[in-house]
Design a protein around this motif. Structure first.
Motif, short mmCIF file in Angstrom:
data_model
loop_
_atom_site.label_atom_id
_atom_site.label_comp_id
_atom_site.label_asym_id
_atom_site.label_seq_id
_atom_site.Cartn_x
_atom_site.Cartn_y
_atom_site.Cartn_z
N ASN A 120 33.29 36.17 2.27
CA ASN A 120 34.22 37.26 1.96
C ASN A 120 34.15 37.58 0.47
OD1 ASN A 120 35.32 37.35 4.60
ND2 ASN A 120 36.65 35.62 4.11
N GLU A 121 34.27 38.86 0.15
CA GLU A 121 34.23 39.28 -1.25
C GLU A 121 35.35 40.26 -1.55
OE1 GLU A 121 31.10 41.03 -4.61
OE2 GLU A 121 30.47 40.83 -2.52
N TYR A 122 35.90 40.13 -2.76
CA TYR A 122 36.88 41.10 -3.27
C TYR A 122 36.39 41.57 -4.62
CZ TYR A 122 41.11 42.83 -5.58
OH TYR A 122 42.03 43.59 -6.27
N PHE A 123 36.33 42.88 -4.81
CA PHE A 123 35.98 43.41 -6.12
C PHE A 123 37.06 44.37 -6.59
CE2 PHE A 123 34.15 46.06 -9.37
CZ PHE A 123 33.58 45.10 -10.19
N SER A 156 49.86 41.26 1.35
CA SER A 156 48.51 40.86 1.00
C SER A 156 47.59 41.12 2.18
CB SER A 156 48.48 39.37 0.62
OG SER A 156 48.81 38.57 1.74
N TYR A 157 46.29 40.91 1.96
CA TYR A 157 45.32 41.01 3.05
C TYR A 157 44.63 39.66 3.24
CZ TYR A 157 45.57 46.06 3.65
OH TYR A 157 46.01 47.33 3.94
N ARG A 158 44.40 39.33 4.51
CA ARG A 158 43.65 38.12 4.86
C ARG A 158 42.32 38.54 5.48
NH1 ARG A 158 46.71 35.45 8.96
NH2 ARG A 158 45.48 36.68 10.44
N LEU A 159 41.24 38.07 4.87
CA LEU A 159 39.90 38.33 5.39
C LEU A 159 39.42 37.10 6.16
CD1 LEU A 159 40.17 39.70 2.38
CD2 LEU A 159 37.77 40.28 2.77
N TYR A 160 38.71 37.34 7.25
CA TYR A 160 38.12 36.25 8.02
C TYR A 160 36.68 36.62 8.34
CZ TYR A 160 37.19 32.94 11.79
OH TYR A 160 36.65 31.95 12.57
N HIS A 161 35.78 35.69 8.10
CA HIS A 161 34.35 35.91 8.36
C HIS A 161 33.83 34.67 9.06
CE1 HIS A 161 30.79 38.15 8.16
NE2 HIS A 161 30.54 38.15 6.87
N SER A 162 33.04 34.86 10.14
CA SER A 162 32.61 33.70 10.90
C SER A 162 31.26 33.91 11.56
CB SER A 162 33.64 33.35 11.98
OG SER A 162 33.69 34.39 12.96
N SER A 163 30.62 32.79 11.87
CA SER A 163 29.40 32.77 12.69
C SER A 163 29.80 32.32 14.08
CB SER A 163 28.37 31.81 12.10
OG SER A 163 27.34 31.55 13.04
N LEU A 164 29.49 33.11 15.08
CA LEU A 164 29.86 32.74 16.44
C LEU A 164 28.87 31.75 17.03
CD1 LEU A 164 31.08 36.15 17.92
CD2 LEU A 164 32.31 34.44 16.57
N ASN A 165 27.78 31.47 16.34
CA ASN A 165 26.79 30.52 16.84
C ASN A 165 27.17 29.07 16.56
OD1 ASN A 165 25.28 33.17 16.46
ND2 ASN A 165 23.78 31.96 17.59
N THR A 167 30.50 28.29 15.07
CA THR A 167 31.96 28.30 14.94
C THR A 167 32.46 28.16 13.51
OG1 THR A 167 32.37 25.90 15.25
CG2 THR A 167 32.15 27.28 17.24
N TRP A 168 31.57 28.23 12.51
CA TRP A 168 32.04 28.19 11.12
C TRP A 168 32.80 29.47 10.79
CZ3 TRP A 168 31.61 31.18 6.75
CH2 TRP A 168 31.97 30.59 5.52
N GLY A 169 33.85 29.33 9.99
CA GLY A 169 34.60 30.50 9.56
C GLY A 169 35.32 30.24 8.25
N VAL A 170 35.66 31.31 7.54
CA VAL A 170 36.36 31.18 6.27
C VAL A 170 37.43 32.26 6.17
CG1 VAL A 170 34.66 32.61 5.02
CG2 VAL A 170 36.11 31.00 3.76
N PHE A 171 38.62 31.86 5.72
CA PHE A 171 39.73 32.78 5.47
C PHE A 171 39.88 32.98 3.97
CE2 PHE A 171 41.02 31.14 9.65
CZ PHE A 171 41.44 32.31 10.29
N THR A 172 40.24 34.19 3.58
CA THR A 172 40.51 34.52 2.18
C THR A 172 41.74 35.42 2.14
OG1 THR A 172 38.14 34.47 1.67
CG2 THR A 172 39.59 35.57 0.08
N GLU A 173 42.70 35.10 1.29
CA GLU A 173 43.88 35.95 1.15
C GLU A 173 43.90 36.59 -0.23
OE1 GLU A 173 48.74 35.78 1.64
OE2 GLU A 173 47.45 34.42 2.80
N ILE A 174 44.06 37.90 -0.27
CA ILE A 174 44.03 38.66 -1.52
C ILE A 174 45.32 39.46 -1.66
CG2 ILE A 174 42.85 40.46 -2.85
CD1 ILE A 174 41.18 37.93 -2.57
N PRO A 175 46.10 39.25 -2.72
CA PRO A 175 47.31 40.06 -2.91
C PRO A 175 46.95 41.51 -3.27
CG PRO A 175 46.90 38.68 -4.83
CD PRO A 175 45.90 38.26 -3.79
#
Length: 240
Positions: A120-123, A156-165, A167-175
């Motif tokens: 996940n990226e925030y710019f 805020s916003y919560r981003l979630y990105h994952s590989s379905l192969n 099951t890895w995933g990462v959450f990111t919260e950005i105000p």
């Protein structure tokens, strides 16, 4: 979604499919080789020279609300094949942005010289700030998934990105950043983008990446927004 490579006389630049809240976008590259026009479909990442759409964007699709907040968006796609020539840096991504084009949230899938990853990226343009979450390596053919959710109680916003192969995933919260007026900014723009300029042969040889099962909500309600397409860098004739 449909993966294919074919010879054509002209280029079909936009492929969309709608079924209730399902939408699919395919990015298209066209180039000539030995008198034959090949259609190559691929996708992109984030560059920071100015407001979006940035100058390094190739084909992109955009939907803008009439003031309603984007409260949810999700999409799936398949990681493209490895390029035949290493050294490039590009990525498929989707994301949402504030109405002033200065804050961008995006699950990205870059090819970084010789491998694929997701994070996940925030710019933020003012003051300039970039945040990348933990990254995870993925392989060509893996199915990846991302979503962005507005968290009302935290503004805020919560981003979630994952590989379905795997099951890895990462959450990111950005105000949400405040504007110069003192009011909190409003995320009203959704993008699907192919970004970063390289040689045509440095893009994936399987010739396409398609975002599919796209869902989007404004103020908590599912919508079918109007999508427009464009490009900033006319490289390999890429179009969404």
């Amino acid at each position: 979604k449909q993966w294919y490579q074919r010879r054509v006389r002209g280029c079909t630049f936009l492929k969309t499919e709608r079924l209730f809240r399902l939408v699919a976008f395919t990015f298209v590259f066209c180039f000539k080789m030995k008198g034959i026009l090949f259609v190559v479909l691929v996708a992109l990442l984030n560059v920071v020279c100015c407001k979006d759409p940035a100058g390094d964007w190739l084909g992109y699709a955009q939907a803008t609300s009439t003031g309603q907040r984007i409260t949810y968006i999700e999409a799936y796609w398949v990681v493209p094949d490895d390029p035949k020539e290493n050294g490039a840096f590009f990525s498929p991504w989707f994301g949402i942005e504030t109405s002033d084009n200065l804050n961008l949230l995006q699950p990205v899938n870059p090819w970084s010289a010789n491998s694929w990853s997701i994070y996940n990226e925030y710019f933020q343009w003012k003051p300039e700030y970039n945040y990348n979450s933990d990254a995870h390596g993925v392989q060509a053919g893996d199915v990846v998934y991302g979503n962005i959710t507005y968290i009302v109680e935290k503004n805020s916003y919560r981003l979630y990105h994952s590989s379905l192969n795997d099951t890895w995933g990462v959450f990111t919260e950005i105000p949400i950043q405040k504007a110069s007026s003192g009011e909190f900014k409003n995320y009203t723009i959704a993008y699907f983008v192919f970004e970063k300029v390289y040689k045509c042969k440095q893009y994936p040889p399987n010739n396409q990446v398609t975002f599919y099962d796209i869902k989007i909500e404004y103020d908590g309600a599912p919508v079918k927004p109007t999508w427009t397409t464009g490009y900033k860098s006319n490289v390999c004739n890429c179009r969404a």
